[in-house]
Scaffold this motif. Structure first.
Motif, short mmCIF file in Angstrom:
data_model
loop_
_atom_site.label_atom_id
_atom_site.label_comp_id
_atom_site.label_asym_id
_atom_site.label_seq_id
_atom_site.Cartn_x
_atom_site.Cartn_y
_atom_site.Cartn_z
N MET A 67 0.82 -1.22 0.00
CA MET A 67 0.00 0.00 0.00
C MET A 67 0.86 1.27 0.00
O MET A 67 0.46 2.29 -0.55
CB MET A 67 -0.91 0.03 1.23
N GLY A 68 2.03 1.22 0.62
CA GLY A 68 2.84 2.41 0.78
C GLY A 68 3.70 2.76 -0.43
O GLY A 68 4.26 3.85 -0.50
N HIS A 70 5.11 3.84 -4.18
CA HIS A 70 4.69 4.77 -5.22
C HIS A 70 4.07 3.96 -6.36
O HIS A 70 4.73 3.14 -6.99
CB HIS A 70 5.91 5.55 -5.73
N GLY A 143 -10.56 9.76 -7.33
CA GLY A 143 -9.15 9.66 -7.02
C GLY A 143 -8.20 9.24 -8.11
O GLY A 143 -6.99 9.23 -7.91
N ALA A 146 -6.04 13.48 -10.04
CA ALA A 146 -6.01 14.61 -9.11
C ALA A 146 -6.08 15.93 -9.86
O ALA A 146 -6.62 16.91 -9.37
CB ALA A 146 -4.75 14.55 -8.25
N ASP A 147 -5.51 15.96 -11.07
CA ASP A 147 -5.58 17.17 -11.89
C ASP A 147 -6.43 16.89 -13.13
O ASP A 147 -6.15 15.95 -13.87
CB ASP A 147 -4.17 17.60 -12.30
N GLY A 226 -10.73 14.27 -9.45
CA GLY A 226 -10.38 13.20 -8.53
C GLY A 226 -9.87 13.69 -7.18
O GLY A 226 -9.95 12.95 -6.19
N PHE A 227 -9.38 14.92 -7.11
CA PHE A 227 -8.93 15.47 -5.83
C PHE A 227 -10.15 15.76 -4.95
O PHE A 227 -10.27 15.23 -3.84
CB PHE A 227 -8.11 16.75 -6.06
N ASN A 230 -12.14 12.56 -4.02
CA ASN A 230 -11.52 11.73 -2.99
C ASN A 230 -11.68 12.37 -1.61
O ASN A 230 -12.00 11.69 -0.63
CB ASN A 230 -10.04 11.50 -3.32
N VAL A 231 -11.48 13.70 -1.55
CA VAL A 231 -11.65 14.39 -0.27
C VAL A 231 -13.10 14.23 0.23
O VAL A 231 -13.35 13.92 1.39
CB VAL A 231 -11.27 15.89 -0.39
N LYS A 234 -13.78 10.53 1.45
CA LYS A 234 -13.12 10.26 2.73
C LYS A 234 -13.78 11.08 3.84
O LYS A 234 -13.83 10.64 4.99
CB LYS A 234 -11.63 10.61 2.65
N THR A 235 -14.25 12.28 3.50
CA THR A 235 -14.91 13.11 4.50
C THR A 235 -16.23 12.48 4.93
O THR A 235 -16.57 12.44 6.12
CB THR A 235 -15.14 14.54 3.96
N GLY A 238 -15.37 9.38 6.99
CA GLY A 238 -14.80 9.77 8.29
C GLY A 238 -15.84 10.39 9.20
O GLY A 238 -15.85 10.14 10.41
#
Lengths: 330, 330
Positions: A67-68, A70, A143, A146-147, A226-227, A230-231, A234-235, A238
């Motif tokens: 998962m970590g 790149h 996600g 992102a751009d 996608g930015f 994703n926020v 997750k919001t 959460g």
């Protein structure tokens, strides 16, 4: 019997892999007689699992993407990882789709690089069903990109419309653009450009949505870069998690509250089930040639099973073909 | 007696204006003997209210900016609106700060245009306290600047740090950048640039945060562009609202669930109070010369009262002066 479909599954995907993945694979095979699964992972795990099991084969792999790592780098370097091998099976025609609950980034990178995009599409987009208590809604992109350019969002909206119609059976889904105000003139320069484009070219465009409209299910599809997507996702997750944790503390305060909690337990369990992402089992990367569905890292065996079913459904409905027809060509 | 502070208040701000505003004004005056308020609004409303009331005067205005109007345009055109007049009282030194629960956009436009910015600051930023069940956190920007440069975010973080220290008494707040992954390499090009800048120049920078970290209060300050921040804030509010509505339906299912709900009512009311934005009464536009605090449109009299108290506190602590010292000069 349902149409025959061959899929590749990543045995190493998810926080509880390989145990829950294999459990999910077994359950999916039992529920769908048309299904055949190729399980990708270490030989000592996948070979004993597949041995003697009907409609199941093993594809041993020697590498693992964590998962970590790149994502793009790992995909380029680890050509014999379960994720890259699974995507290659689709590319080569040995499987029609791939399911993994592993690193989302690595799955996106591998599927895009290895499987390729449907003709005319600028960018595949990660799409997810958000289980609102009201009714499920779809958000895209969550996600993968992102751009973004405004043109991407038009194609995302067109793809999400096809997905919602074919897989969730919502005949005429209404698309909203995630923005910071209802009016046409609101938002960033990007949002204003995207609004104008969607308004001009998307027949089922219904206007701007704000953050509060998502879980309230005030529209069917929420399209965004996608930015932001994703926020948002997750919001929502959460916020639900934090509020349910606070509720649980209230329930456990004393004997009286415990009894009270018992009385509403049935209803609460129903609500938790309705808003449980496991029901939908994963997020499709719409726009790759073939099918690629990515599950939550915390997927349960049920989530894995449902994710495999969704992948089979995406293949059976020929979603790739429909998406290719649906997206505006530049 | 607390230091004397003169503030301007918009009598027409909010969904329940002027009644709840005037109620809030009266309550604030009763609680703070150092406070003097100039109430801006139609003569037939503000003059009878102020007549004979200690430390309260009326400033009649003839125009009104509606929630639906284009903010910057309305501010330019309606020079005798309660919002523009309130800001002008600050500019002219007749008041030290301005409070309104009216159109956020109009307040931001008027305050920025009329009051001006503190020296060296690129953009004032709308900052809000998010009442998490865990403990209050601060988010900045939540809507003043839909399009940002990475440098703005550094200044937002510096201003929010001062705000949290002075007004919320958190001595050493940890700042996180809202992003879509924990690692330094994650996110949009903008987020990656902002990360590098914050890491290099902000001593209390603690790294990237995801959407799920906000209500969980995993950091003290969440810094982001005004587009993402506004979407986040509305998503949190909307998610809470939708979940509590679903809970209420469960409570009202039958006699048994109603009794159960009764048992946990106390705890639930406590939770609702803890996460009620009314407690904090409004969002400061950090970085204008003087003070400008904008309340929620749905503000109650208590929210208005608390918003006025916060405005007074911002003035008494000389926040403008501290912000001017805190922000990096380009």
């Amino acid at each position: 019997m349902p149409d025959k479909v061959i899929l590749a599954v990543d045995a190493l995907g998810g926080d509880h892999a390989p145990a829950v993945v294999l459990e999910g694979v077994a359950a999916a095979l039992a529920e769908d007689e048309g299904l055949e699964l190729i399980v990708c992972g270490p030989a000592d795990i996948v070979e004993p699992f597949a041995a003697g099991r009907a409609r199941c084969s093993a594809r041993p792999t020697t590498e693992f993407i964590d998962m970590g790592e790149h994502p793009a780098e790992a995909v380029r370097r680890k050509k014999d990882s379960s994720i890259v091998v699974g995507c290659r099976l689709v590319k080569e025609g040995a499987a029609a789709g791939f399911y993994s609950a592993g690193s989302t980034g690595a799955c996106l990178a591998a599927a895009t690089l290895v499987m390729g995009r449907v003709k005319g599409l600028a960018r595949p987009a990660l799409t997810t069903v958000i289980p609102s208590p009201v009714r499920p809604v779809v958000m895209c992109d969550v996600g993968a990109n992102a751009d973004c350019k405004p043109e991407y969002l038009l194609q995302f909206a067109q793809m999400a419309t096809v997905y919602m119609r074919e897989i969730l059976h919502v005949e005429d889904p209404r698309v909203a653009l995630v923005n910071i105000g209802e009016e046409e003139t609101k938002g960033s320069a990007f949002a204003q450009e995207a609004f104008a484009l969607l308004k001009a070219q998307l027949p089922n465009f219904a206007g701007n949505a704000e953050g509060g409209d998502i879980l309230a299910a005030n529209f069917d599809i929420f399209v965004t870069d996608g930015f932001t997507g994703n926020v948002c996702l997750k919001t929502i997750e959460g916020t639900s998690k934090t509020l349910f944790k606070a509720l649980k503390e209230i329930f456990y305060t004393n004997a009286k509250t415990k009894l009270g909690a018992l009385a509403i337990k049935g209803g609460l369990t129903g609500l938790m089930e309705r808003i449980n992402p496991d029901t939908y089992g994963g997020a499709p990367l719409l726009g790759v040639k073939g099918a690629c569905i990515v599950g939550h890292g915390s997927s349960s065996a049920t989530a894995i099973k449902n994710g495999i079913h969704t992948t089979a459904e995406v293949v059976r409905r020929d979603l790739s073909g429909l998406l290719e027809k649906a997206v505006s060509k530049p």
